[in-house]
Design a protein around this motif. Structure first.
Motif, PDB file in Angstrom:
ATOM      1  N   GLY A   1      36.484  -5.881  -6.126  1.00 57.03           N
ATOM      2  CA  GLY A   1      37.199  -5.133  -4.802  1.00 57.03           C
ATOM      3  C   GLY A   1      36.833  -3.736  -4.461  1.00 57.03           C
ATOM      4  O   GLY A   1      37.001  -3.232  -3.342  1.00 57.03           O
ATOM      5  N   ARG A   2      35.925  -3.188  -5.408  1.00 52.55           N
ATOM      6  CA  ARG A   2      35.604  -1.808  -5.301  1.00 52.55           C
ATOM      7  C   ARG A   2      34.391  -1.636  -4.243  1.00 52.55           C
ATOM      8  O   ARG A   2      33.600  -2.726  -4.311  1.00 52.55           O
ATOM      9  CB  ARG A   2      35.332  -1.117  -6.489  1.00 52.55           C
ATOM     10  N   VAL A   3      34.140  -0.522  -3.460  1.00 55.66           N
ATOM     11  CA  VAL A   3      33.154  -0.493  -2.618  1.00 55.66           C
ATOM     12  C   VAL A   3      32.061   0.194  -3.390  1.00 55.66           C
ATOM     13  O   VAL A   3      32.258   1.250  -3.841  1.00 55.66           O
ATOM     14  CB  VAL A   3      33.764   0.304  -1.152  1.00 55.66           C
ATOM     15  N   THR A   4      30.968  -0.554  -3.179  1.00 54.32           N
ATOM     16  CA  THR A   4      29.744   0.088  -3.908  1.00 54.32           C
ATOM     17  C   THR A   4      28.671   0.315  -2.935  1.00 54.32           C
ATOM     18  O   THR A   4      28.717  -0.138  -1.847  1.00 54.32           O
ATOM     19  CB  THR A   4      29.038  -0.946  -4.980  1.00 54.32           C
ATOM     20  N   THR A   5      27.724   1.269  -3.289  1.00 54.46           N
ATOM     21  CA  THR A   5      26.814   1.838  -2.185  1.00 54.46           C
ATOM     22  C   THR A   5      25.443   1.073  -2.555  1.00 54.46           C
ATOM     23  O   THR A   5      25.248   1.385  -3.750  1.00 54.46           O
ATOM     24  CB  THR A   5      26.887   3.230  -2.140  1.00 54.46           C
ATOM     25  N   ALA A   6      24.630   0.377  -1.850  1.00 54.06           N
ATOM     26  CA  ALA A   6      23.429  -0.194  -2.042  1.00 54.06           C
ATOM     27  C   ALA A   6      22.412   0.563  -1.441  1.00 54.06           C
ATOM     28  O   ALA A   6      22.431   0.287  -0.059  1.00 54.06           O
ATOM     29  CB  ALA A   6      23.397  -1.836  -1.909  1.00 54.06           C
ATOM     30  N   THR A   7      21.648   1.256  -1.935  1.00 54.38           N
ATOM     31  CA  THR A   7      20.362   1.961  -1.107  1.00 54.38           C
ATOM     32  C   THR A   7      19.446   0.819  -0.869  1.00 54.38           C
ATOM     33  O   THR A   7      19.007   0.269  -1.590  1.00 54.38           O
ATOM     34  CB  THR A   7      19.972   3.295  -1.820  1.00 54.38           C
ATOM     35  N   GLU A   8      18.949   0.938   0.232  1.00 56.79           N
ATOM     36  CA  GLU A   8      17.996   0.159   0.808  1.00 56.79           C
ATOM     37  C   GLU A   8      16.927   0.660   1.639  1.00 56.79           C
ATOM     38  O   GLU A   8      17.298   0.908   2.843  1.00 56.79           O
ATOM     39  CB  GLU A   8      18.800  -0.974   1.703  1.00 56.79           C
ATOM     40  N   PRO A   9      15.702   1.263   1.016  1.00 54.01           N
ATOM     41  CA  PRO A   9      14.885   2.074   1.859  1.00 54.01           C
ATOM     42  C   PRO A   9      14.191   1.351   3.112  1.00 54.01           C
ATOM     43  O   PRO A   9      13.864   0.200   2.886  1.00 54.01           O
ATOM     44  CB  PRO A   9      13.602   2.476   0.731  1.00 54.01           C
ATOM     45  N   THR A  10      14.304   2.078   4.157  1.00 56.50           N
ATOM     46  CA  THR A  10      13.774   1.611   5.296  1.00 56.50           C
ATOM     47  C   THR A  10      12.299   2.279   5.913  1.00 56.50           C
ATOM     48  O   THR A  10      12.516   3.350   5.890  1.00 56.50           O
ATOM     49  CB  THR A  10      14.797   1.589   6.352  1.00 56.50           C
ATOM     50  N   GLN A  11      11.316   1.373   5.967  1.00 55.14           N
ATOM     51  CA  GLN A  11      10.397   2.025   6.714  1.00 55.14           C
ATOM     52  C   GLN A  11      10.310   2.236   8.328  1.00 55.14           C
ATOM     53  O   GLN A  11      10.541   0.824   8.800  1.00 55.14           O
ATOM     54  CB  GLN A  11       9.028   1.273   6.384  1.00 55.14           C
ATOM     55  N   ALA A  12      10.405   3.327   8.913  1.00 54.41           N
ATOM     56  CA  ALA A  12      10.434   3.222  10.053  1.00 54.41           C
ATOM     57  C   ALA A  12       9.489   2.368  11.083  1.00 54.41           C
ATOM     58  O   ALA A  12       9.858   1.733  11.919  1.00 54.41           O
ATOM     59  CB  ALA A  12      10.447   4.847  10.692  1.00 54.41           C
ATOM     60  N   VAL A  13       8.221   2.571  10.817  1.00 56.63           N
ATOM     61  CA  VAL A  13       7.354   2.179  11.510  1.00 56.63           C
ATOM     62  C   VAL A  13       6.448   1.282  10.352  1.00 56.63           C
ATOM     63  O   VAL A  13       6.036   1.479   9.392  1.00 56.63           O
ATOM     64  CB  VAL A  13       6.199   3.195  11.901  1.00 56.63           C
ATOM     65  N   CYS A  14       6.272   0.004  11.037  1.00 55.33           N
ATOM     66  CA  CYS A  14       5.556  -1.002  10.181  1.00 55.33           C
ATOM     67  C   CYS A  14       4.248  -1.155  10.280  1.00 55.33           C
ATOM     68  O   CYS A  14       3.503  -0.250  10.846  1.00 55.33           O
ATOM     69  CB  CYS A  14       5.973  -2.610  10.837  1.00 55.33           C
ATOM     70  N   CYS A  15       3.463  -1.709   9.509  1.00 56.81           N
ATOM     71  CA  CYS A  15       2.021  -2.363   9.878  1.00 56.81           C
ATOM     72  C   CYS A  15       1.002  -1.553   9.066  1.00 56.81           C
ATOM     73  O   CYS A  15       1.025  -0.270   8.757  1.00 56.81           O
ATOM     74  CB  CYS A  15       1.845  -2.550  11.328  1.00 56.81           C
ATOM     75  N   SER A  16      -0.022  -2.279   8.609  1.00 55.94           N
ATOM     76  CA  SER A  16      -1.138  -1.747   8.201  1.00 55.94           C
ATOM     77  C   SER A  16      -2.130  -1.186   9.169  1.00 55.94           C
ATOM     78  O   SER A  16      -1.670  -1.345  10.540  1.00 55.94           O
ATOM     79  CB  SER A  16      -1.890  -2.852   7.459  1.00 55.94           C
ATOM     80  N   PRO A  17      -2.842  -0.194   9.057  1.00 57.82           N
ATOM     81  CA  PRO A  17      -3.786   0.409  10.248  1.00 57.82           C
ATOM     82  C   PRO A  17      -4.212  -0.544  11.182  1.00 57.82           C
ATOM     83  O   PRO A  17      -4.578  -1.624  10.807  1.00 57.82           O
ATOM     84  CB  PRO A  17      -4.863   1.154   9.547  1.00 57.82           C
ATOM     85  N   LEU A  18      -4.039  -0.234  12.560  1.00 59.00           N
ATOM     86  CA  LEU A  18      -4.394  -0.789  13.617  1.00 59.00           C
ATOM     87  C   LEU A  18      -5.911  -1.263  13.456  1.00 59.00           C
ATOM     88  O   LEU A  18      -6.458  -2.309  13.914  1.00 59.00           O
ATOM     89  CB  LEU A  18      -4.286  -0.228  14.838  1.00 59.00           C
ATOM     90  N   GLN A  19      -6.597   0.026  13.035  1.00 63.34           N
ATOM     91  CA  GLN A  19      -8.190  -0.091  12.967  1.00 63.34           C
ATOM     92  C   GLN A  19      -8.650  -0.610  11.767  1.00 63.34           C
ATOM     93  O   GLN A  19      -9.818  -0.461  11.378  1.00 63.34           O
ATOM     94  CB  GLN A  19      -8.921   1.189  13.356  1.00 63.34           C
ATOM     95  N   GLY A  20      -7.818  -1.333  10.681  1.00 62.58           N
ATOM     96  CA  GLY A  20      -8.259  -1.820   9.503  1.00 62.58           C
ATOM     97  C   GLY A  20      -8.433  -3.479  10.011  1.00 62.58           C
ATOM     98  O   GLY A  20      -9.296  -3.777  10.617  1.00 62.58           O
ATOM     99  N   ALA A  21      -7.979  -4.179   9.222  1.00 62.76           N
ATOM    100  CA  ALA A  21      -8.134  -5.743   9.354  1.00 62.76           C
ATOM    101  C   ALA A  21      -7.345  -5.956  10.501  1.00 62.76           C
ATOM    102  O   ALA A  21      -6.567  -5.281  11.089  1.00 62.76           O
ATOM    103  CB  ALA A  21      -7.287  -6.532   8.027  1.00 62.76           C
ATOM    104  N   PRO A  22      -7.713  -7.178  11.327  1.00 64.34           N
ATOM    105  CA  PRO A  22      -7.009  -7.600  12.311  1.00 64.34           C
ATOM    106  C   PRO A  22      -5.621  -7.686  12.273  1.00 64.34           C
ATOM    107  O   PRO A  22      -5.050  -8.533  11.291  1.00 64.34           O
ATOM    108  CB  PRO A  22      -7.761  -8.952  12.999  1.00 64.34           C
ATOM    109  N   LEU A  23      -4.743  -7.230  13.138  1.00 63.46           N
ATOM    110  CA  LEU A  23      -3.359  -7.155  12.994  1.00 63.46           C
ATOM    111  C   LEU A  23      -2.895  -8.620  13.142  1.00 63.46           C
ATOM    112  O   LEU A  23      -3.326  -9.484  14.144  1.00 63.46           O
ATOM    113  CB  LEU A  23      -2.798  -6.419  14.243  1.00 63.46           C
ATOM    114  N   SER A  24      -1.783  -8.895  12.175  1.00 64.40           N
ATOM    115  CA  SER A  24      -1.308 -10.535  12.555  1.00 64.40           C
ATOM    116  C   SER A  24      -0.577 -10.358  14.026  1.00 64.40           C
ATOM    117  O   SER A  24       0.025  -9.444  14.478  1.00 64.40           O
ATOM    118  CB  SER A  24      -0.296 -10.827  11.457  1.00 64.40           C
TER     119      SER A  24
END
Lengths: 135, 135
Positions: free
Chosen positions: A22-45
């Protein structure tokens, strides 16, 4: 309250969840603001293209570009009360544009007293720039 | 023929103008693909924000992001005939998206025989990245 903005905030500040005892715990969950591998690398899915387009779309508006620029010029954080006059729009309109930037993971929103303060997410624009330009 | 694409081509290849003696001379007129001082420098003017938003908007679409990515993966230039199948759209639709990228100064178009070839404008994405991310 912006739903996706709340997700972003959770990613940065941690998510408060009640544990089995019942106690409140804090789970950190890192978020990457911007997705994706380089646009000029392999073709983007198709999926990555959808995600990246959402971020780019948040910036594809002159008012939102000016808001990013104004917040940066305020040292990376600004009160909405300091942003309406420079862009010459009503506060609800400015708040709408800022919400789009928060939802895209480019800004965070922090309510203090009667005003909301908006801050650039550190590294988010640099991440986007890297995705666009890395060969 | 894309009007703004033609303007871009003139910027790269020079503009042919008849001189006073009637002879055609070539005036080179360098074009910067992406406008504006850094977004995170001084506050962006309304005019610069309009110009920059047009460029960003050209990329704010999943199909166009995939086309940029595919052309890059083809070594920076690709025939439209090689781009339709990977994105799963008809050639007129793909050509429309490519025209938007040409109009924004991010690609050039070169007709050879029956096919049009599209090439990334060297440095254009890097310029955009610099404008977005330079503190």
């Amino acid at each position: 309250m912006p739903r996706r903005g709340a997700t972003l905030t959770r990613g940065i500040d941690g998510c408060q969840c009640p544990g089995q005892d019942g106690r409140v715990t804090t789970a950190t969950e890192p978020t990457q603001a911007v997705c994706c591998s380089p646009l000029q690398g392999a073709p983007l899915s198709a999926e990555d293209a959808q995600t990246l387009a959402r971020t780019v779309k948040a910036l594809a508006d002159p008012t939102r570009l000016r808001l990013v620029s104004l917040v940066a010029a305020h040292g990376g954080e600004a009160c909405v009360c300091d942003l309406t006059e420079p862009v010459g729009l009503s506060q609800p309109t400015v708040s709408h544009h800022l919400k789009v930037l928060v939802d895209a993971g480019l800004m965070t929103r922090d309510k203090r007293g009667v005003w909301a303060y908006y801050a650039l997410v550190p590294g988010a624009l640099a991440d986007l720039a890297r995705v666009l330009s890395t060969p």
